[in-house]
Scaffold this motif. Sequence first.
Motif, PDB file in Angstrom:
ATOM      1  N   LEU A   1       0.837  -1.192   0.000  1.00 29.92           N
ATOM      2  CA  LEU A   1       0.000   0.000   0.000  1.00 29.92           C
ATOM      3  C   LEU A   1       0.883   1.258   0.000  1.00 29.92           C
ATOM      4  O   LEU A   1       1.976   1.261   0.600  1.00 29.92           O
ATOM      5  CB  LEU A   1      -0.906   0.016   1.224  1.00 29.92           C
TER       6      LEU A   1
ATOM      7  N   THR B   1      -1.103  -5.130   1.695  1.00 29.63           N
ATOM      8  CA  THR B   1      -1.396  -4.950   0.282  1.00 29.63           C
ATOM      9  C   THR B   1      -2.884  -4.644   0.112  1.00 29.63           C
ATOM     10  O   THR B   1      -3.668  -4.732   1.069  1.00 29.63           O
ATOM     11  CB  THR B   1      -1.046  -6.219  -0.510  1.00 29.63           C
ATOM     12  N   ALA B   2      -3.276  -4.309  -1.125  1.00 32.43           N
ATOM     13  CA  ALA B   2      -4.683  -4.021  -1.396  1.00 32.43           C
ATOM     14  C   ALA B   2      -5.555  -5.248  -1.151  1.00 32.43           C
ATOM     15  O   ALA B   2      -6.713  -5.132  -0.738  1.00 32.43           O
ATOM     16  CB  ALA B   2      -4.846  -3.527  -2.838  1.00 32.43           C
TER      17      ALA B   2
ATOM     18  N   ALA C   1      -7.144  -5.709   2.355  1.00 32.82           N
ATOM     19  CA  ALA C   1      -8.358  -4.965   2.714  1.00 32.82           C
ATOM     20  C   ALA C   1      -9.605  -5.816   2.457  1.00 32.82           C
ATOM     21  O   ALA C   1     -10.584  -5.741   3.197  1.00 32.82           O
ATOM     22  CB  ALA C   1      -8.424  -3.661   1.929  1.00 32.82           C
TER      23      ALA C   1
END
Length: 806
Positions: free
Chosen positions: A378, A432-433, A436
């Motif tokens: 991120l 990291t994305a 989420a």
Amino acid sequence: MRSLTAITILMSLAATNAGALDAPRAPGAASIASLTPVAPEWSRPLPVSAEDTRLIGEAATREFPIFLTAGEAARMAKLQLAYRNAISVMPETFRLTVRINDVIVGETAIQNANQTETLSLNVPVGVLQAGFNSVRVSVRQSHRVDCSVNSTYELWTQLMPEQSVLSFAGASGEIRGLQDIAAVNLGRDGTIPIRVRTPSNREPVEMSRAARAVQAAVMLGHFTYPRVELAWEAKNEPGLDVIVGTASEIARAMGLKVPGIGPRHHLQHDVQNGSVTLIVTGDTEAELDAALDTLLQQAKEVAPQGSAAGIRALKNASGWQVEGGETITLADLGGESEPFRGRLHRQTVRIQMPSDLLAADYDRVVVSTDAVYAAGLLPTSKMIIRVNGAAIADAPLANAAGDVLGKRSFFLPISTFKPGLNTIDFEADTRTAADAKCSLEALVDQRERFLLSGTTEISIPSLGRVGALPNISSVIPGGLARLSRSADLTVFVPKARPEAVETALTALAKMASVSRDETKVRFAFDMVPAGTPHVLALGAYDDMPEATLKAAGLDPEKLRRIWRHPATRAPAVAATMPRVQVASVGEVVELAPNGPGGRVNVDSTGSLTLAASPGAPLQSSKLLKVFDNENTGWLQDHVKSAFASVTKLVSGSVSHASLLETGRREDLPLTEASTLVVAQGARTEGLGEGWQGKLLPRVSSTTVFVAASAEHLSHAVTEILSGSLWQQFVGDAAVYSANNRSVSTRVSEHILLVPTEAWSLQNIRLIAAGWLSRNIPIYLGVLLGLFVIMTAFMQWALRSSGVRES
């Protein structure tokens, strides 16, 4: 050059990723179930302290030094390691690896939160060495259902020290000399029990000699967590018995005849119950003192033996000792260099700063990191370095393609450290994305995200060395002994209650463990001898004289109100300890004036405050007399005006820094659950002759450990010294609450400096720079004054030369 650094670190990443495949393995260690040693005859518990049993986070490592005799190291051994996990740990991603002397001897992926698992590993001949060895346990674990950073704090693996042992076939583990005294087995609480047995009544002189013998034993054995108790008879359990007395007294009181003549010591080991007895004796008291001197000299000179990994583990057990001017690597400090696959990387190293460290902004510790992070983190990701829990420096990990931090420098001011134990934490947010969303793919994602290399360097600059009072953090590292020219300390235990005497001996043993030096002690049980420069007082409130409490900055009236009904019985464990109220700090103490026209005040910590007489006229200096003639009256008025302005600025700055005025400080936050109060006060004994005597006058100090009862005192002090809790004790006073293991402190603004070593130009420069860094307005005022004087002088010189402005 940058690409070369990147290639080097990436190769390190790939090599470390091989982990279990490329690391050296002992034959037969590929699987857990292998050849089993025949009929183990001797077992040694792993030296795991209570606070080191739990490995928290997605990646965690613990390293323990364990001492083996030559007979044990030459035998086939078997390691039994018991552990259990948190219910939140995902079984599919769990991995536990065990290394001995940096050789992988086994690993497992077995995880069960409902019961204790036991890992049984063979350690073939050749892996272990005589002396200190390293046992290193590493875990990798991830959360079952949560991908957030907060969830990483729910992950833990608990080691079970009472079920974890190193067993040997055909070895007895007998301790035959002082070189093997480090092999004394630990107690159930992870401490080394040291039992002091005296042949006659426990008089102050006998306790002083016993303290010397205990300190020698601690240094000889490199004991990290000693716990001292008084005993009349030998106990049928592991531990070290210390007997000090003349040969005739020992024979008469205990029936033991020590072989030999003259100053001597004798060591014997009962292999059946694990108890070891050290006898220090002589035919006369003079010979007894000579025997203690010889033993202590030997203890100071002894160097630890063992494997390189074992010596490293020993040095890091209580924090790597630094003196200033050295560079150490993360690998030296036991750091882990394995690629990280989680979301929050955390790694902590411990450093022992000198007990007389001047903590101020005159220089900084430089951390040069070698690290690499993967692509796809991120944009908010960053690496943070903390000192003693406070975030000091950070660097973004924001490159979407990943990057290499080759020798990236972080600067940590010396003011963020303190005397004694300090921690440096390395943290990296590596989310990291996909985290989420926290899908199943994200939960089982084990790709490498971050690597902090063991080549990361921590450079310690030259350190300012001077004692600072009051400062309780310097007590356990041995700071009190360094304040006196003769390196002695008076230990005051009013009424000599056994629990309080045991507490004093435990504290002295811990000082020897950390400082690797003797604290020359003189015990006092009735009153503090007159003229004593530095006093360490330990006892229950009802036993402690009011004068001693006041000297440490405590208010006896508040103590009396709070401890009106002290507990009479200490609990078996801290968690069930009755709630106890403790003292807050007291009132300002007024001392006699130090001379006409001035006064000296001591606040509740005893810190020196100087105040000039109000309205004292400005005296004409030699500098003003240079201009004292009828043609330079204007210049004299100008300089006097400048001096008045600077004096006003400096006076305001000094007053703001609490050097000229004594202000009432806030009381410590106390609750009914508070258990122990530690406080320190300092005062000057009068200004000496000359500039040095006026700037650094003779200083005396009183340090008090006080609790509601002697039992509570013993339990609390043992608890805070059996781990890293003492790291939180800073300032002039602190309160410890045992039920939640919390420490509340207060930092004094009044500091007295006490020389601890011979003066050198470099040390004087560092001390001056440190003082000015804490008094910026004074520094600016002095610079302004010099500027005004130089300007006036130049104008006078130009006018005197006859040069006129056009």
